[in-house]
Design a protein around this motif. Structure first.
Motif, mmCIF file in Angstrom:
data_model
loop_
_atom_site.group_PDB
_atom_site.id
_atom_site.type_symbol
_atom_site.label_atom_id
_atom_site.label_comp_id
_atom_site.label_asym_id
_atom_site.label_seq_id
_atom_site.Cartn_x
_atom_site.Cartn_y
_atom_site.Cartn_z
ATOM 1 N N UNK A 52 -4.722 22.446 -30.593
ATOM 2 C CA UNK A 52 -3.967 23.410 -29.804
ATOM 3 C C UNK A 52 -3.599 22.726 -28.488
ATOM 4 N N UNK A 53 -2.314 22.681 -28.190
ATOM 5 C CA UNK A 53 -1.869 22.146 -26.903
ATOM 6 C C UNK A 53 -2.073 23.206 -25.840
ATOM 7 N N UNK A 54 -2.711 22.827 -24.738
ATOM 8 C CA UNK A 54 -2.996 23.758 -23.651
ATOM 9 C C UNK A 54 -2.307 23.239 -22.394
ATOM 10 N N UNK A 55 -1.538 24.080 -21.779
ATOM 11 C CA UNK A 55 -0.874 23.723 -20.532
ATOM 12 C C UNK A 55 -1.374 24.660 -19.447
ATOM 13 N N UNK A 56 -2.318 24.183 -18.606
ATOM 14 C CA UNK A 56 -2.866 25.065 -17.575
ATOM 15 C C UNK A 56 -1.798 25.388 -16.533
ATOM 16 N N UNK A 57 -1.904 26.560 -15.916
ATOM 17 C CA UNK A 57 -0.936 26.889 -14.869
ATOM 18 C C UNK A 57 -1.097 25.923 -13.702
ATOM 19 N N UNK A 58 -0.004 25.445 -13.213
ATOM 20 C CA UNK A 58 -0.028 24.476 -12.105
ATOM 21 C C UNK A 58 0.579 25.153 -10.888
ATOM 22 N N UNK A 59 -0.202 26.003 -10.266
ATOM 23 C CA UNK A 59 0.325 26.783 -9.165
ATOM 24 C C UNK A 59 -0.067 26.237 -7.805
ATOM 25 N N UNK A 60 -1.050 25.362 -7.753
ATOM 26 C CA UNK A 60 -1.481 24.836 -6.467
ATOM 27 C C UNK A 60 -1.063 23.388 -6.315
ATOM 28 N N UNK A 61 -0.907 22.995 -5.060
ATOM 29 C CA UNK A 61 -0.596 21.597 -4.779
ATOM 30 C C UNK A 61 -1.863 20.770 -4.999
ATOM 31 N N UNK A 62 -1.704 19.516 -5.379
ATOM 32 C CA UNK A 62 -2.900 18.690 -5.594
ATOM 33 C C UNK A 62 -3.629 18.423 -4.281
ATOM 34 N N UNK A 63 -4.927 18.285 -4.392
ATOM 35 C CA UNK A 63 -5.755 17.917 -3.248
ATOM 36 C C UNK A 63 -6.060 16.436 -3.393
ATOM 37 N N UNK B 255 0.822 -1.200 0.000
ATOM 38 C CA UNK B 255 0.000 0.000 0.000
ATOM 39 C C UNK B 255 0.857 1.252 0.000
ATOM 40 N N UNK B 256 1.978 1.206 0.713
ATOM 41 C CA UNK B 256 2.892 2.356 0.767
ATOM 42 C C UNK B 256 3.481 2.642 -0.609
ATOM 43 N N UNK B 257 3.915 1.596 -1.320
ATOM 44 C CA UNK B 257 4.514 1.778 -2.653
ATOM 45 C C UNK B 257 3.477 2.350 -3.628
ATOM 46 N N UNK B 258 2.259 1.831 -3.589
ATOM 47 C CA UNK B 258 1.203 2.325 -4.462
ATOM 48 C C UNK B 258 0.880 3.783 -4.144
ATOM 49 N N UNK B 259 0.793 4.101 -2.869
ATOM 50 C CA UNK B 259 0.496 5.468 -2.453
ATOM 51 C C UNK B 259 1.585 6.427 -2.931
ATOM 52 N N UNK B 260 2.831 6.051 -2.789
ATOM 53 C CA UNK B 260 3.946 6.902 -3.248
ATOM 54 C C UNK B 260 3.909 7.061 -4.777
ATOM 55 N N UNK B 261 3.564 5.982 -5.475
ATOM 56 C CA UNK B 261 3.413 6.027 -6.930
ATOM 57 C C UNK B 261 2.356 7.064 -7.310
ATOM 58 N N UNK B 262 1.228 7.048 -6.603
ATOM 59 C CA UNK B 262 0.146 7.998 -6.874
ATOM 60 C C UNK B 262 0.587 9.430 -6.576
ATOM 61 N N UNK B 263 1.331 9.632 -5.493
ATOM 62 C CA UNK B 263 1.802 10.972 -5.150
ATOM 63 C C UNK B 263 2.719 11.531 -6.228
ATOM 64 N N UNK B 264 3.603 10.688 -6.753
ATOM 65 C CA UNK B 264 4.525 11.136 -7.800
ATOM 66 C C UNK B 264 3.747 11.558 -9.040
ATOM 67 N N UNK B 265 2.783 10.762 -9.445
ATOM 68 C CA UNK B 265 2.021 11.067 -10.660
ATOM 69 C C UNK B 265 1.021 12.193 -10.445
ATOM 70 N N UNK B 266 0.573 12.404 -9.225
ATOM 71 C CA UNK B 266 -0.368 13.489 -8.951
ATOM 72 C C UNK B 266 0.300 14.846 -9.100
ATOM 73 N N UNK C 175 -7.107 12.368 -11.889
ATOM 74 C CA UNK C 175 -6.447 13.662 -11.778
ATOM 75 C C UNK C 175 -7.371 14.686 -12.432
ATOM 76 N N UNK C 176 -7.857 15.648 -11.655
ATOM 77 C CA UNK C 176 -8.842 16.596 -12.157
ATOM 78 C C UNK C 176 -8.339 18.012 -11.897
ATOM 79 N N UNK C 177 -8.420 18.865 -12.909
ATOM 80 C CA UNK C 177 -8.115 20.278 -12.754
ATOM 81 C C UNK C 177 -9.434 21.019 -12.772
#
Length: 194
Positions: free
Chosen positions: A84-95, A24-35, A191-193
């Motif tokens: 058109x490629x759109x890159x939204x600003x990523x200024x907040x930490x994920x929730x 569970x720890x490895x999966x959780x860390x995997x999710x944190x990295x990708x989030x 992952x939702x913006x």
């Protein structure tokens, strides 16, 4: 094989071998990295119109006579088609949030269930229809996925913990998932913006 998927535009899916025995720890860390990686979006702009064209068609018969008739056909013409490629600003930490206990969700079985005091209960069809309708309305209004209703919703709702109404954290879901001995299982992390 175990499927772990993160859903987004340009979806990424990660196939993991069940023999890897993820904790569970490895999966959780995997999710944190990708989030922490911002999603990328691609806007597809396409414009078309329909043109109706007509022409006279003459057919010659074996006896030497000919007949003419007017035929029309419709043709779709593409005026423009580009991306058109759109890159939204990523200024907040994920929730990181998990499904609320009262929200219909797959909780280890083949049917949607709700949870109350650690006990799960199958969701009735009428409740599931109502839930699907709310998902559409929530998306149309631009509410984040943790919004359970539009009553009293504000941007500060997540800060005071009202929006997070689950008895399980993402880490606990990861632990339960990894502890399950089922052969076919899926862990969905979105992952939702908003």
């Amino acid at each position: 094989m175990t499927l772990i998927s993160t859903r987004m535009v340009g979806a990424q899916s990660f196939l993991l071998n069940a023999a890897d025995h993820w904790s569970g720890e490895a999966l959780y860390r995997f999710l944190l990295v990708h989030a922490n990686k911002p999603p990328s979006y691609r806007l597809h702009c396409r414009g078309t119109h329909v043109e109706h064209r007509g022409q006279w068609v003459t057919q010659n018969a074996n006896d030497g006579t000919s007949t003419s008739r007017y035929e029309t056909r419709s043709e779709t013409v593409t005026d423009f088609d580009f991306y058109i490629d759109i890159h939204p600003p990523h200024t907040t930490k994920p929730i990181h949030w998990s499904v609320a206990d009262i929200q219909p969700a797959y909780r280890g079985r083949m049917v949607r269930e709700t949870e109350s005091l650690g006990d799960t209960q199958r969701v009735k069809c009428s409740v599931e229809r109502k839930y699907r309708k709310w998902i559409e309305e929530r998306a149309a209004r631009g509410f984040p996925p943790w919004a359970l209703s539009s009553d009293g919703w504000s941007e500060d709702t997540i800060d005071d913990g009202v929006g997070l109404q689950s008895s399980k954290t993402v880490r606990q879901w990861a632990d339960d998932y990894c502890a399950s001995h089922k052969y076919l299982k899926e862990f969905v992390y979105e992952k939702v913006v908003s």
